[in-house]
Design a protein around this motif. Sequence first.
Motif, PDB file in Angstrom:
ATOM      1  N   GLY A 121       0.987  -1.668  -0.455  1.00 48.96           N
ATOM      2  CA  GLY A 121       0.500   0.051   0.330  1.00 48.96           C
ATOM      3  C   GLY A 121       0.946   0.934  -0.108  1.00 48.96           C
ATOM      4  N   ALA A 122       0.481   2.074  -0.205  1.00 49.03           N
ATOM      5  CA  ALA A 122       0.839   3.619  -0.428  1.00 49.03           C
ATOM      6  C   ALA A 122      -0.372   4.781  -0.272  1.00 49.03           C
ATOM      7  CB  ALA A 122       1.806   3.975  -1.503  1.00 49.03           C
ATOM      8  N   THR A 123       0.158   5.997   0.512  1.00 52.48           N
ATOM      9  CA  THR A 123      -1.080   6.879   0.362  1.00 52.48           C
ATOM     10  C   THR A 123      -0.732   8.388   0.194  1.00 52.48           C
ATOM     11  OG1 THR A 123      -1.823   5.260   1.911  1.00 52.48           O
ATOM     12  CG2 THR A 123      -2.463   7.940   1.922  1.00 52.48           C
ATOM     13  N   GLU A 124      -0.891   9.209  -0.745  1.00 52.28           N
ATOM     14  CA  GLU A 124      -0.526  10.194  -0.448  1.00 52.28           C
ATOM     15  C   GLU A 124      -1.304  11.467  -0.059  1.00 52.28           C
ATOM     16  OE1 GLU A 124       1.692  13.463  -3.997  1.00 52.28           O
ATOM     17  OE2 GLU A 124       2.556  11.325  -3.397  1.00 52.28           O
ATOM     18  N   SER A 125      -1.096  12.564   0.521  1.00 48.43           N
ATOM     19  CA  SER A 125      -1.974  13.503   0.718  1.00 48.43           C
ATOM     20  C   SER A 125      -1.769  15.103  -0.212  1.00 48.43           C
ATOM     21  CB  SER A 125      -2.564  13.719   2.074  1.00 48.43           C
ATOM     22  OG  SER A 125      -2.851  13.152   2.576  1.00 48.43           O
ATOM     23  N   ASP A 126      -2.915  15.441  -0.514  1.00 47.93           N
ATOM     24  CA  ASP A 126      -2.920  16.432  -0.895  1.00 47.93           C
ATOM     25  C   ASP A 126      -3.021  18.515  -0.959  1.00 47.93           C
ATOM     26  OD1 ASP A 126      -1.235  19.306  -2.877  1.00 47.93           O
ATOM     27  OD2 ASP A 126      -1.617  18.308  -3.998  1.00 47.93           O
ATOM     28  N   GLU A 127      -3.179  18.759   0.008  1.00 47.46           N
ATOM     29  CA  GLU A 127      -4.177  19.457   0.300  1.00 47.46           C
ATOM     30  C   GLU A 127      -5.985  18.913   0.628  1.00 47.46           C
ATOM     31  OE1 GLU A 127      -4.964  22.915  -2.566  1.00 47.46           O
ATOM     32  OE2 GLU A 127      -2.457  23.157  -2.080  1.00 47.46           O
ATOM     33  N   ASP A 128      -6.899  19.139  -0.063  1.00 42.13           N
ATOM     34  CA  ASP A 128      -8.084  18.279   0.530  1.00 42.13           C
ATOM     35  C   ASP A 128      -8.937  16.944  -0.465  1.00 42.13           C
ATOM     36  OD1 ASP A 128      -8.988  19.741   1.320  1.00 42.13           O
ATOM     37  OD2 ASP A 128     -10.019  21.173  -0.430  1.00 42.13           O
ATOM     38  N   VAL A 185      -2.458  -2.162  -3.118  1.00 43.60           N
ATOM     39  CA  VAL A 185      -1.732  -3.624  -4.879  1.00 43.60           C
ATOM     40  C   VAL A 185      -1.343  -4.975  -4.218  1.00 43.60           C
ATOM     41  CG1 VAL A 185       0.568  -2.855  -5.316  1.00 43.60           C
ATOM     42  CG2 VAL A 185      -1.044  -4.246  -7.032  1.00 43.60           C
ATOM     43  N   THR A 186      -2.219  -6.564  -4.734  1.00 39.98           N
ATOM     44  CA  THR A 186      -1.960  -7.452  -4.573  1.00 39.98           C
ATOM     45  C   THR A 186      -1.457  -8.361  -5.137  1.00 39.98           C
ATOM     46  OG1 THR A 186      -3.579  -6.799  -2.684  1.00 39.98           O
ATOM     47  CG2 THR A 186      -2.954  -9.294  -2.839  1.00 39.98           C
TER      48      THR A 186
END
Length: 126
Positions: free
Chosen positions: A40-47, A54-55
């Motif tokens: 897994g990967a998570t990215e945040s940008d403002e709202d 991916v499996t």
Amino acid sequence: MKKFIYLFVLFTATSIAVSCNSDDDAGSDINDTALVGSWGATESDEDMVLKVTVTFNSNQTGRLIIETTFEGETETETENFTWSTSGNKLTIESSGEAPEVVTYSISGNSLSITDSDNFTTVFTRL
């Protein structure tokens, strides 16, 4: 953020065509068991928050789930694919699209995938 989204568009094989080398023999593909599992990967940008899971299954099938949350609304896209490896190359093919080839490496619980533009995304084993 755009580069991050671009990488996952690459996975779904909807926008970038990467040609395969003539030395890519079907017999040279190796099922790299170190890839098997969920990443897994998570990215945040403002709202906006982009969460990607991916499996890679041991039978060389897989599933990509992209969850995008923007201003409180969440959309989820799911794509099934097949995969194979040869050396440090990971080939992903989804429903009738041309195969996509990226470079990958695994170090501990981190999976790094580098696209044809040399942009690298790091996933963590889930």
